[in-house]
Structures are given as structure tokens and as C-alpha cells.
Motif scaffolding. Structure first.
Motif, PDB file in Angstrom:
ATOM      1  N   UNK B  78    -119.085 -68.176 -40.037  1.00  0.00           N
ATOM      2  CA  UNK B  78    -119.329 -66.993 -39.208  1.00  0.00           C
ATOM      3  C   UNK B  78    -119.128 -67.257 -37.721  1.00  0.00           C
ATOM      4  N   UNK B 104    -117.323 -62.494 -41.890  1.00  0.00           N
ATOM      5  CA  UNK B 104    -118.093 -61.710 -40.936  1.00  0.00           C
ATOM      6  C   UNK B 104    -119.508 -61.453 -41.426  1.00  0.00           C
ATOM      7  N   UNK B 105    -120.413 -61.279 -40.480  1.00  0.00           N
ATOM      8  CA  UNK B 105    -121.687 -60.615 -40.763  1.00  0.00           C
ATOM      9  C   UNK B 105    -121.601 -59.271 -40.052  1.00  0.00           C
ATOM     10  N   UNK B 106    -121.445 -59.316 -38.751  1.00  0.00           N
ATOM     11  CA  UNK B 106    -121.030 -58.134 -38.013  1.00  0.00           C
ATOM     12  C   UNK B 106    -119.516 -58.007 -38.211  1.00  0.00           C
ATOM     13  N   UNK B 107    -119.068 -56.843 -38.620  1.00  0.00           N
ATOM     14  CA  UNK B 107    -117.635 -56.654 -38.849  1.00  0.00           C
ATOM     15  C   UNK B 107    -116.861 -57.020 -37.586  1.00  0.00           C
ATOM     16  N   UNK B 108    -115.773 -57.759 -37.762  1.00  0.00           N
ATOM     17  CA  UNK B 108    -115.009 -58.236 -36.616  1.00  0.00           C
ATOM     18  C   UNK B 108    -113.936 -57.229 -36.209  1.00  0.00           C
ATOM     19  N   UNK B 109    -113.584 -57.268 -34.947  1.00  0.00           N
ATOM     20  CA  UNK B 109    -112.464 -56.467 -34.451  1.00  0.00           C
ATOM     21  C   UNK B 109    -111.179 -57.274 -34.579  1.00  0.00           C
ATOM     22  N   UNK B 112    -111.035 -60.047 -32.061  1.00  0.00           N
ATOM     23  CA  UNK B 112    -111.897 -61.177 -32.404  1.00  0.00           C
ATOM     24  C   UNK B 112    -111.246 -62.058 -33.466  1.00  0.00           C
ATOM     25  N   UNK B 135    -112.467 -58.330 -49.611  1.00  0.00           N
ATOM     26  CA  UNK B 135    -113.657 -58.120 -50.445  1.00  0.00           C
ATOM     27  C   UNK B 135    -114.822 -58.993 -49.989  1.00  0.00           C
ATOM     28  N   UNK B 136    -114.535 -60.182 -49.502  1.00  0.00           N
ATOM     29  CA  UNK B 136    -115.621 -61.063 -49.075  1.00  0.00           C
ATOM     30  C   UNK B 136    -115.795 -61.088 -47.554  1.00  0.00           C
ATOM     31  N   UNK B 138    -114.912 -58.466 -45.416  1.00  0.00           N
ATOM     32  CA  UNK B 138    -115.016 -57.111 -44.863  1.00  0.00           C
ATOM     33  C   UNK B 138    -114.132 -56.922 -43.637  1.00  0.00           C
TER      34      UNK B 138
END
Lengths: 297, 297
Positions: B78, B104-109, B112, B135-136, B138
Motif C-alpha cells: 500500500x 490500494x486502500x484509498x482508491x488511487x488516482x 498516483x 478485482x484486488x 480496485x
């Protein structure tokens, strides 16, 4: 204890190292503002990005800085044994509650999530808050699973991901949950844009992102709702609409980090890479919106 | 080197500890079967669940056990600094390539994700495989981002999440990707049910889950496709349809773990909790399906 405003502080980094002094000051500021609890290492506290030793240190600092205000600590991790390590460390630090999300890499089944909570509550001496955050965990609880987990000895509260914004629908939803859960298990709304609707509909707690950075604004909203002044709570939520709009666009973590950086509470940048935070133009729009809020922070 | 069959072994645990002996035997079995490369610590290798020291140990064991077969190592994490630690450890172990997913935990841009790959290739002495697994992770790559990252010096291959099953559509898709990517960047199909379609359509590599546990079956399929016998590749994929069906129902990790446990390659249970693996009835159905495959493993 699992009621009222629980404020979720950032865990600021400088050059990829914990900024412990800034973190302690953030927590002290929340306690001084009068929040009902502090939840360290929530999603806004970047728990998923930190090492075991960093998380232990954050838990210690949070408890030290919070004084008499109870501190809950996020203990989620992909592997059960790691969750137990974090739970041990949080309890050793003096946490009065543990926040647990069923984080996943491989999507978890219902049985796996139930087993995780069963294992953690059996091993913990302090109560557990069930953290339902489908956007980050990719696991969606159903009501039957809420009810089964809530019956486990040691579960104190459920952090739900919002309620319908419609007043009647929100009341129905909270009443439905009350019917499923043991009486001692509190319901806490999260997703800040839903806070007023959730508290007005009878939620006991608000697990709040914005409360970790703008505690006066969050307390104003929470107090109005919990004292029964639903219109005032909604008015205060509407005032914060520009912040909610930024949350929807950029994710709440990036936005509250930018606000905390703008207010000089943490150094810029404060988030763990690869997360970049807002760019210059996005910051300018956010700061303009905040300046119109007439915040008393 | 980033072509042909890359087999992804499990990382078996016993009582929450690495089973290094079983892991080494898994890798040696793959090398003996004649796979073109081994990718340790892929999704099927549970990389996301393991500590830094466990991952370093797995990388060392993989390189030792693989002999002359090149080993690639998954380095996703992460936090960028953790990715760099894993990359250092993998290279010190002798990895010839790094597999990197934008977890990701917070969805990445997009920015990023680009920044993450830019940082990692700058710091690495061995080539990087871009791992697209929405799928893993996101995170969904678009073609423009594929192209931008593929132009970074040090990117060797892109692991794509399948192709259309229709032959014409698959060829169009692979041709479209070829047009976007530098010539030296190979295209590897993943999602085992798409392997025959992807290889028949011109993908260079198959990054294979089932190849890590049933290497003869995977090699049969891959060799047929890469030698131009498209119908035979499709026939072999159809033979494996009961396995693909189980993948769709339970996730490929749980299924290959159950197969490896059934074959006595690893102890049962072998997966990191909270993942429970298949229950008794699910295992019985899987084993019945496998027994009908007449596998020569």
C-alpha cells in the motif's frame, strides 16, 4: 462511551516518518474541543499504510494526548494474526475500544468475516466497534451478519456507512437496525454527508472524518442533532456541503489532509505515498470554499 | 524472458508460519515441469498478507529452488516506501523481475499510480511487470496509462486482466495494445479462463494461477497456443472448465489451495486467516471435477 462525536484524526507523515508531535497536537486539539471520543488509526488515520511499530506508537501518543477523552484504535489488517498484534498493542497503550474493518485483498466471505470478529473479540479485553466500510474493504455486510456479529460478547457498536438522506427512510433504517441488534450495541453513522440524517434518525454516534480536523464544526452539528434540533443539524450539514462535495470528488482523506495542511496543523505533504493529495488548483478551490464557511476552528 | 508460461506458486502457511520446505518443493516442481518462469508472491502467493521478512524469505527460497528458471517476485504494497523495501529484498534474493500491482486502500488516482511505477523503476535494477488486477487493487488502468507507464525505462511486461473470449475481438484487443506499447514490452494474459483466448490472440505470456499448482495442464495449453495450434489450446482450456467454474465461484486462491492440499503438496489448511478456504462439500465437488480431468500431474 460509544456515543456522541468520535473524531478521527489524521496520522501525519513527514518524509515517510510519523510526525508524532503534530499527531499529538491534533489529538489534544480534539480533546480540548470537547469531542466525546477520539478514534486513532481509522481510515483517515491511514492505519492500513503503517507498520506495526508505527501503529503502536500512534496508539500510545493518542492515549497520552487525549487526557480523559476515551481513545478507540483501528486494528484492521489483512491477516488475522496481524489484527491480533495490533489489538494487543492498542490495549497495551490504553485504548478503550478497538475499531475493526474486514479489510481484504482477496474478497472475504461472510463466514470469514464472522470468524475474524469472533477471534478478535475472544482475544480482546476491550469492546470492539464493527467497521463497515465497503468502499475500502470491498466487503458488504448484510443485516443478518450485522446481527450475528453484534451478538458476539465484546461487540459495542457498529459503524454503518451512512443512511438514506430522506428523513422517513432514515428513521425506518435505524429502527430496522435497532430491531436486529442487542440493546447495548450502539449505532454510529459514518460518511460525514450522512451524519445529520443519521443522528436525526436516532443513531447514537457519529464516527466522523471532518470531526478529526474541524472539531468545532462537527460538534455543532452533532450537538444540535443529539439535543433534538434536527433542522439546525441539517442547516449545519448544508453549510459544510462544499466540503462534502470535495469528499465525493477526491476522497475524504485527501480533503481533510489538505484542510489540516492549510490550517498549519500538519506539514505539507502529510499523506503516505503513493497518495499525492490535492494539487494546487484543487487546494485553491477547497480553501476558497472553507474560507466561506466562517469556521471558528 | 517475460514470455511463455509464468507459474504462480502458493505460499503455504502452517499455524500462521511460512512452510518454507513445502514452498521450495512447489517451486522445484514447477521448474522440473519446464515452466518458463516462476512468479513468487503473486496474488496466489498471498503477498499482501505477509510481512517484509516473510516476503524476503520467500523470494530467497524461490530463487534457490527454481535453479535456472527465472524468478519474478511480487513487490506490491500500500505504501511506496514498503514497495521499495520489497523490491530491494527481491533483488538481493536474485529476482530477475518485479511484479507490481497498484494495491490500494484509498482508491488511487491515475497520477498516483503513474508516480508509484516511476519511483519503483527508477530505484530497481531489474525489469518491472505492470500488474493490472482491478478485482484486488480496485484500480482500473486505461490504455493511455498503460502506454505512459510502458514507456518508463525498466518496464518489461504488462499483465492484463483477460481478453474478450471472442476470437476476433481478442485479436483486435491485443493488436490495439501492441499499437500502444513499445515493442520490447510483452503482453501477458492473466485470468486463467482467458489464457487460451489471450495466447491464441497473440499475447506473449500467460501469468498463470493454475500453472503454479497444475503445471503440466497449464504447459499443455500454453505450448499448444504458442506453437499455433489454437484449437488444441481451446480444447485444453475447455477441459479445465470445471476448475474455471470453481475459480468464478470461490476465487482462484481458495481453489488452487484446495487442489494443492488435495494433491498433498501443502498441508491443510494452507491459507492465511481470515481466509478459510473451501469447506468440506466444496472440496468434494472440486475433487470430483479434478478426478475427471485425467491430469498427469
Amino acid at each position: 462511551m460509544f456515543a456522541g462525536l468520535s473524531a478521527f484524526p489524521l496520522t501525519p507523515l513527514v518524509d515517510d516518518q510519523l510526525d508524532e508531535r503534530a499527531f499529538s497536537a491534533l489529538v489534544k486539539r480534539l480533546a480540548d474541543a470537547g469531542v466525546d471520543s477520539v478514534t486513532a488509526l481509522g481510515s483517515t488515520g491511514s492505519y492500513a499504510y503503517l507498520s506495526r511499530s508505527e501503529r503502536a506508537r500512534v496508539a500510545q501518543r493518542a492515549v497520552q494526548a487525549a487526557g480523559d477523552v476515551p481513545v478507540f484504535v483501528g486494528v484492521g489488517a489483512l491477516r488475522t494474526s496481524h489484527v491480533l498484534h495490533h489489538a494487543d498493542d492498542a490495549q497495551a497503550a490504553g485504548a478503550q475500544g478497538l475499531l475493526l474493518a474486514p479489510v481484504s485483498y482477496q474478497t472475504l466471505t461472510r463466514d470469514e468475516v464472522y470468524g475474524l470478529f469472533e477471534t478478535v473479540v475472544q482475544r480482546s479485553d476491550v469492546p470492539v466497534i464493527v467497521y463497515d466500510n465497503p468502499a475500502t474493504t470491498r466487503f458488504t455486510f448484510d443485516d443478518e451478519l450485522y446481527a450475528a456479529i453484534a451478538r458476539l460478547d465484546g461487540v459495542a457498536s457498529i459503524k454503518i456507512p451512512g443512511v438514506p438522506l430522506d428523513e422517513t427512510a432514515a428513521r425506518q433504517r435505524v429502527a430496522e437496525l435497532r430491531g436486529l441488534l442487542p440493546r447495548h450495541v450502539t449505532i454510529g453513522v459514518s460518511g460525514d454527508p450522512y451524519a445529520a440524517a443519521g443522528l436525526n434518525a436516532g443513531c447514537d454516534a457519529w464516527y466522523s472524518v471532518v470531526g478529526g480536523t474541524l472539531p468545532a464544526a462537527a460538534l455543532g452539528l452533532a450537538r444540535a442533532a443529539l439535543e433534538g434540533d434536527a433542522p439546525e443539524a441539517l442547516r449545519r450539514s448544508e453549510e459544510l456541503q462544499p466540503v462534502w462535495d470535495c469528499f465525493a470528488e477526491h476522497g475524504s482523506l485527501r480533503v481533510v489532509a489538505a484542510i489540516a495542511e492549510h490550517l498549519g496543523l500538519v506539514a505539507q505533504p502529510s499523506l503516505p505515498l503513493p497518495i499525492l493529495g490535492l494539487d494546487r488548483a484543487q487546494r485553491a478551490r477547497l480553501e476558497a470554499a472553507i474560507s466561506r464557511l466562517k469556521l471558528t476552528e
